[in-house]
Design an enzyme around this catalytic site. Structure first.
Site, PDB file in Angstrom:
ATOM      1  N   GLY A  36       0.901  -1.099   0.220  1.00  0.00           N
ATOM      2  CA  GLY A  36       0.014  -0.016   0.007  1.00  0.00           C
ATOM      3  C   GLY A  36       0.676   1.299  -0.009  1.00  0.00           C
ATOM      4  CG  PHE A  73      -9.781  -3.590   3.422  1.00  0.00           C
ATOM      5  CD1 PHE A  73     -10.918  -3.598   2.200  1.00  0.00           C
ATOM      6  CD2 PHE A  73     -10.333  -2.753   4.447  1.00  0.00           C
ATOM      7  CE1 PHE A  73     -11.944  -2.964   2.258  1.00  0.00           C
ATOM      8  CE2 PHE A  73     -11.567  -2.087   4.157  1.00  0.00           C
ATOM      9  CZ  PHE A  73     -12.404  -2.417   3.317  1.00  0.00           C
ATOM     10  CB  SER A 117     -12.664 -12.219  -4.295  1.00  0.00           C
ATOM     11  OG  SER A 117     -12.542 -12.318  -5.630  1.00  0.00           O
ATOM     12  CE1 TYR A 141      -7.029 -12.516  -3.347  1.00  0.00           C
ATOM     13  CE2 TYR A 141      -8.358 -12.977  -5.505  1.00  0.00           C
ATOM     14  CZ  TYR A 141      -7.886 -12.000  -4.422  1.00  0.00           C
ATOM     15  OH  TYR A 141      -8.682 -11.118  -4.130  1.00  0.00           O
ATOM     16  CE  LYS A 145      -9.233 -12.147  -0.523  1.00  0.00           C
ATOM     17  NZ  LYS A 145      -8.916 -11.480   0.394  1.00  0.00           N
ATOM     18  CG  ASP A 283      -9.469 -14.084 -17.655  1.00  0.00           C
ATOM     19  OD1 ASP A 283      -9.697 -13.989 -16.498  1.00  0.00           O
ATOM     20  OD2 ASP A 283      -8.798 -13.583 -18.566  1.00  0.00           O
TER      21      ASP A 283
HETATM   22  P1  NAD Z   1      -4.176  -3.557  -2.145  1.00  0.00           P
HETATM   23  O1  NAD Z   1      -2.903  -4.181  -2.657  1.00  0.00           O
HETATM   24  O2  NAD Z   1      -4.398  -2.199  -2.711  1.00  0.00           O
HETATM   25  O3  NAD Z   1      -4.397  -3.074  -0.506  1.00  0.00           O
HETATM   26  C1  NAD Z   1      -4.010  -4.360   0.532  1.00  0.00           C
HETATM   27  C2  NAD Z   1      -3.502  -3.530   1.649  1.00  0.00           C
HETATM   28  O4  NAD Z   1      -3.139  -4.596   2.722  1.00  0.00           O
HETATM   29  C3  NAD Z   1      -1.985  -3.219   1.264  1.00  0.00           C
HETATM   30  O5  NAD Z   1      -1.880  -1.763   1.753  1.00  0.00           O
HETATM   31  C4  NAD Z   1      -1.005  -3.881   1.911  1.00  0.00           C
HETATM   32  O6  NAD Z   1       0.239  -3.041   2.331  1.00  0.00           O
HETATM   33  C5  NAD Z   1      -1.719  -4.448   3.036  1.00  0.00           C
HETATM   34  N1  NAD Z   1      -1.263  -5.769   3.621  1.00  0.00           N
HETATM   35  C6  NAD Z   1      -1.096  -6.902   2.841  1.00  0.00           C
HETATM   36  N2  NAD Z   1      -0.746  -7.693   3.707  1.00  0.00           N
HETATM   37  C7  NAD Z   1      -0.488  -7.319   5.040  1.00  0.00           C
HETATM   38  C8  NAD Z   1      -0.302  -7.828   6.295  1.00  0.00           C
HETATM   39  N3  NAD Z   1       0.151  -9.134   6.413  1.00  0.00           N
HETATM   40  N4  NAD Z   1      -0.330  -6.830   7.367  1.00  0.00           N
HETATM   41  C9  NAD Z   1      -0.788  -5.513   7.207  1.00  0.00           C
HETATM   42  N5  NAD Z   1      -0.929  -4.929   5.877  1.00  0.00           N
HETATM   43  C10 NAD Z   1      -0.854  -5.878   4.894  1.00  0.00           C
HETATM   44  O7  NAD Z   1      -5.372  -4.490  -2.442  1.00  0.00           O
HETATM   45  P2  NAD Z   1      -6.974  -3.946  -2.825  1.00  0.00           P
HETATM   46  O8  NAD Z   1      -7.055  -4.052  -4.324  1.00  0.00           O
HETATM   47  O9  NAD Z   1      -7.386  -2.893  -2.179  1.00  0.00           O
HETATM   48  O10 NAD Z   1      -7.714  -5.255  -2.143  1.00  0.00           O
HETATM   49  C11 NAD Z   1      -8.108  -5.095  -0.955  1.00  0.00           C
HETATM   50  C12 NAD Z   1      -8.631  -6.444  -0.415  1.00  0.00           C
HETATM   51  O11 NAD Z   1      -9.834  -6.700  -1.509  1.00  0.00           O
HETATM   52  C13 NAD Z   1      -7.826  -7.584  -0.612  1.00  0.00           C
HETATM   53  O12 NAD Z   1      -8.219  -8.502   0.619  1.00  0.00           O
HETATM   54  C14 NAD Z   1      -8.333  -8.390  -1.860  1.00  0.00           C
HETATM   55  O13 NAD Z   1      -8.202  -9.787  -1.994  1.00  0.00           O
HETATM   56  C15 NAD Z   1      -9.644  -7.889  -1.937  1.00  0.00           C
HETATM   57  N6  NAD Z   1     -10.102  -8.073  -3.404  1.00  0.00           N
HETATM   58  C16 NAD Z   1      -9.793  -7.032  -4.417  1.00  0.00           C
HETATM   59  C17 NAD Z   1     -10.464  -6.853  -5.542  1.00  0.00           C
HETATM   60  C18 NAD Z   1     -10.103  -5.808  -6.738  1.00  0.00           C
HETATM   61  O14 NAD Z   1     -10.318  -5.894  -7.652  1.00  0.00           O
HETATM   62  N7  NAD Z   1      -9.048  -5.120  -6.376  1.00  0.00           N
HETATM   63  C19 NAD Z   1     -11.319  -7.883  -5.903  1.00  0.00           C
HETATM   64  C20 NAD Z   1     -11.829  -8.641  -4.973  1.00  0.00           C
HETATM   65  C21 NAD Z   1     -11.265  -8.823  -3.595  1.00  0.00           C
HETATM   66  N1  UFG Z   2      -7.758  -8.078 -19.278  1.00  0.00           N
HETATM   67  C1  UFG Z   2      -7.069  -7.980 -20.687  1.00  0.00           C
HETATM   68  N2  UFG Z   2      -5.775  -7.404 -20.547  1.00  0.00           N
HETATM   69  C2  UFG Z   2      -5.227  -7.189 -19.548  1.00  0.00           C
HETATM   70  C3  UFG Z   2      -5.972  -7.354 -18.057  1.00  0.00           C
HETATM   71  C4  UFG Z   2      -7.234  -7.657 -18.223  1.00  0.00           C
HETATM   72  O1  UFG Z   2      -7.803  -8.227 -21.570  1.00  0.00           O
HETATM   73  O2  UFG Z   2      -4.127  -6.901 -19.814  1.00  0.00           O
HETATM   74  C5  UFG Z   2      -9.170  -8.622 -19.131  1.00  0.00           C
HETATM   75  C6  UFG Z   2      -9.133  -9.955 -18.415  1.00  0.00           C
HETATM   76  O3  UFG Z   2      -8.951 -10.925 -19.329  1.00  0.00           O
HETATM   77  C7  UFG Z   2     -10.749  -9.901 -17.913  1.00  0.00           C
HETATM   78  C8  UFG Z   2     -10.817  -8.445 -17.690  1.00  0.00           C
HETATM   79  O4  UFG Z   2      -9.917  -7.568 -18.322  1.00  0.00           O
HETATM   80  O5  UFG Z   2     -11.512 -10.365 -19.052  1.00  0.00           O
HETATM   81  C9  UFG Z   2     -10.785  -7.909 -16.390  1.00  0.00           C
HETATM   82  O6  UFG Z   2      -9.332  -8.372 -15.850  1.00  0.00           O
HETATM   83  P1  UFG Z   2      -8.799  -7.898 -14.471  1.00  0.00           P
HETATM   84  O7  UFG Z   2      -7.416  -8.435 -14.432  1.00  0.00           O
HETATM   85  O8  UFG Z   2      -8.978  -6.300 -14.358  1.00  0.00           O
HETATM   86  O9  UFG Z   2      -9.607  -8.614 -13.364  1.00  0.00           O
HETATM   87  P2  UFG Z   2      -9.920 -10.150 -13.124  1.00  0.00           P
HETATM   88  O10 UFG Z   2     -11.694  -9.948 -13.545  1.00  0.00           O
HETATM   89  O11 UFG Z   2      -9.208 -11.037 -13.878  1.00  0.00           O
HETATM   90  O12 UFG Z   2      -9.868 -10.170 -11.533  1.00  0.00           O
HETATM   91  C10 UFG Z   2     -10.485  -9.075 -10.619  1.00  0.00           C
HETATM   92  C11 UFG Z   2      -9.389  -9.062  -9.156  1.00  0.00           C
HETATM   93  C12 UFG Z   2      -9.542 -10.218  -8.505  1.00  0.00           C
HETATM   94  C13 UFG Z   2     -10.712 -10.577  -8.161  1.00  0.00           C
HETATM   95  C14 UFG Z   2     -11.666 -10.590  -9.484  1.00  0.00           C
HETATM   96  C15 UFG Z   2     -13.195 -10.961  -9.305  1.00  0.00           C
HETATM   97  O13 UFG Z   2      -8.045  -8.828  -9.881  1.00  0.00           O
HETATM   98  O14 UFG Z   2      -8.769  -9.934  -7.345  1.00  0.00           O
HETATM   99  O15 UFG Z   2     -11.677  -9.633 -10.112  1.00  0.00           O
HETATM  100  O16 UFG Z   2     -13.898 -10.902 -10.645  1.00  0.00           O
HETATM  101  F1  UFG Z   2     -10.826 -11.895  -7.552  1.00  0.00           F
END
Ligand code: NAD
Ligand code: UFG
Length: 330
Positions: A36, A73, A117, A141, A145, A283
């Site tokens: 982060g 998170f 997720s 991953y 979850k 995917d």
């Molecule tokens: P992010 O990487 O931006 O944020 C995660 C934060 O957790 C970071 O600031 C990191 O430093 C901190 N962290 C990780 N491990 C740690 C630990 N052991 N102790 C203390 N801090 C720690 O990720 P994000 O995209 O904001 O995702 C947040 C949460 O949402 C995650 O649990 C992720 O799996 C979940 N999630 C994200 C998405 C997405 O599309 N971004 C989708 C589904 C679920």
């Molecule tokens: N994609 C491309 N090119 C890229 C990146 C992505 O074509 O360079 C496509 C992927 O194939 C997918 C779509 O864009 O069809 C979205 O891809 P992302 O990688 O942005 O997201 P995902 O759907 O793979 O995954 C995200 C989060 C996961 C979470 C998931 C839930 O990264 O943490 O959504 O759907 F689990």
């Protein structure tokens, strides 16, 4: 309420911390900054630099603050990385979460909200995906979850006054005035495509255009981080909500990769250079959420998750824009 937000220096956690503060809650962020940004933590939140499993950090803050709620998170969040480094994901996302849950429970925390997720469902057998769809994660991953959700379910069974909520996000996207997506490495479609449009990276690679979808590219359910933040706040505030609950958080509709690129071109006024590559392993052709449950139980619905709003906010915030650079102290 007093709320401990782990991972509050990350993309979704920092936005949720800001929303909790806006609603009058007291917020402490615990983040190791392994992924982060310190500058993303909202000014009104106390910041503790540490790992969720470091008891020398965790126990004193839990003992002192008597938190009403934990919003968890902190995790690693790359499907691909988890395939090559499964132990790292099981350690950080499962083993360390268990230390955190255990200490929080023993210090009297009775509301837990957990970042899950939609990847827990694996390849969809039906759409929209509802919460009763079988869970069949395809990666360590996703499995991490499922394991945390299962642990929370057992904790709720053993602790009758505990409310444990797993929010199964679909594709988190968009930005606020102050915060946006800034992962390193970045793997998500929207920031990568904006980067390509700005000329800051190689052309985007579309992962396959031979799917059985309207234009051959994958369909995803993009949900604005402001909507995600509200879902967490409502989960923290919910009354009469004991037990374990899992809710989908998505917009309930899907856009194709090509539609996303077209929207970025329309908003930025620049073409998104791309080439078509092979499909990415794992995917699903299409994923979108059924969201009746969270609407009925928590009164949540997506308000900011139109593709136009998501993309215009993401383009405005993008790290290469001057505003974002100032906000991040660069
Ligand atoms: P992010 O990487 O931006 O944020 C995660 C934060 O957790 C970071 O600031 C990191 O430093 C901190 N962290 C990780 N491990 C740690 C630990 N052991 N102790 C203390 N801090 C720690 O990720 P994000 O995209 O904001 O995702 C947040 C949460 O949402 C995650 O649990 C992720 O799996 C979940 N999630 C994200 C998405 C997405 O599309 N971004 C989708 C589904 C679920
Ligand atoms: N994609 C491309 N090119 C890229 C990146 C992505 O074509 O360079 C496509 C992927 O194939 C997918 C779509 O864009 O069809 C979205 O891809 P992302 O990688 O942005 O997201 P995902 O759907 O793979 O995954 C995200 C989060 C996961 C979470 C998931 C839930 O990264 O943490 O959504 O759907 F689990």
């Amino acid at each position: 309420m007093k709320v401990l937000v782990t991972g509050g220096a990350g993309y979704i956690g920092s936005t949720t911390a800001a929303e909790l503060l806006r609603r009058g809650h007291e917020v402490v962020v615990l983040d190791s900054l392994v992924r982060g940004h310190r500058a993303a933590v909202p000014t009104g939140a106390a910041f503790v630099h540490g790992d969720i499993a470091d008891r020398s950090v965790l126990v004193p803050i839990l003992a002192e603050a008597r938190f009403d709620a934990l919003v968890h998170f902190a995790a690693f969040a790359y499907v691909g990385e988890s395939m090559s480094e499964p132990a790292m994901y099981l350690d950080n996302n499962v083993a360390r979460s268990l230390v955190l849950f255990r200490e929080a429970l023993s210090h009297g925390v009775r509301r837990i909200v957990f970042s899950s997720s939609c990847t827990v469902y694996g390849l969809p057998a039906r759409l929209p995906l509802d919460e009763s769809h079988p869970k069949a994660a395809l990666s360590p991953y996703g499995a991490s979850k499922i394991m945390c959700e299962q642990a929370l379910r057992w904790f709720a069974d053993a602790t009758p006054d505990l409310s444990a909520v797993a929010l199964r996000y679909f594709n988190a996207a968009g930005a606020t005035e102050e915060r946006g997506e800034d992962h390193d490495p970045e793997t998500h479609l929207i920031p990568l495509a904006i980067d390509a449009a700005m000329g800051h990276s190689e052309p985007l690679v579309i992962f396959g255009d031979d799917y059985d979808t309207k234009d051959g590219t994958c369909l995803r359910d993009y949900v604005h981080i402001l909507d995600l933040a509200e879902a967490h706040a409502l989960s923290v505030e919910a009354g009469d909500h004991e037990g374990f609950h899992a809710y989908n958080v998505g917009a309930g509709r899907a856009y194709s990769v090509r539609e996303v690129l077209a929207e970025i071109e329309a908003v930025s006024g620049r073409p998104v250079p791309f080439k078509v590559g092979p499909r990415r392993e794992g995917d699903a052709p299409a994923l979108f959420a059924g969201t009746e449950l969270i609407r009925d139980r928590l009164g949540w619905r997506a308000k900011f998750s139109s593709l136009a709003r998501i993309v215009s906010d993401a383009v405005r915030w993008h790290p290469q824009s001057s505003t974002a650079s100032v906000d991040r102290g660069e």
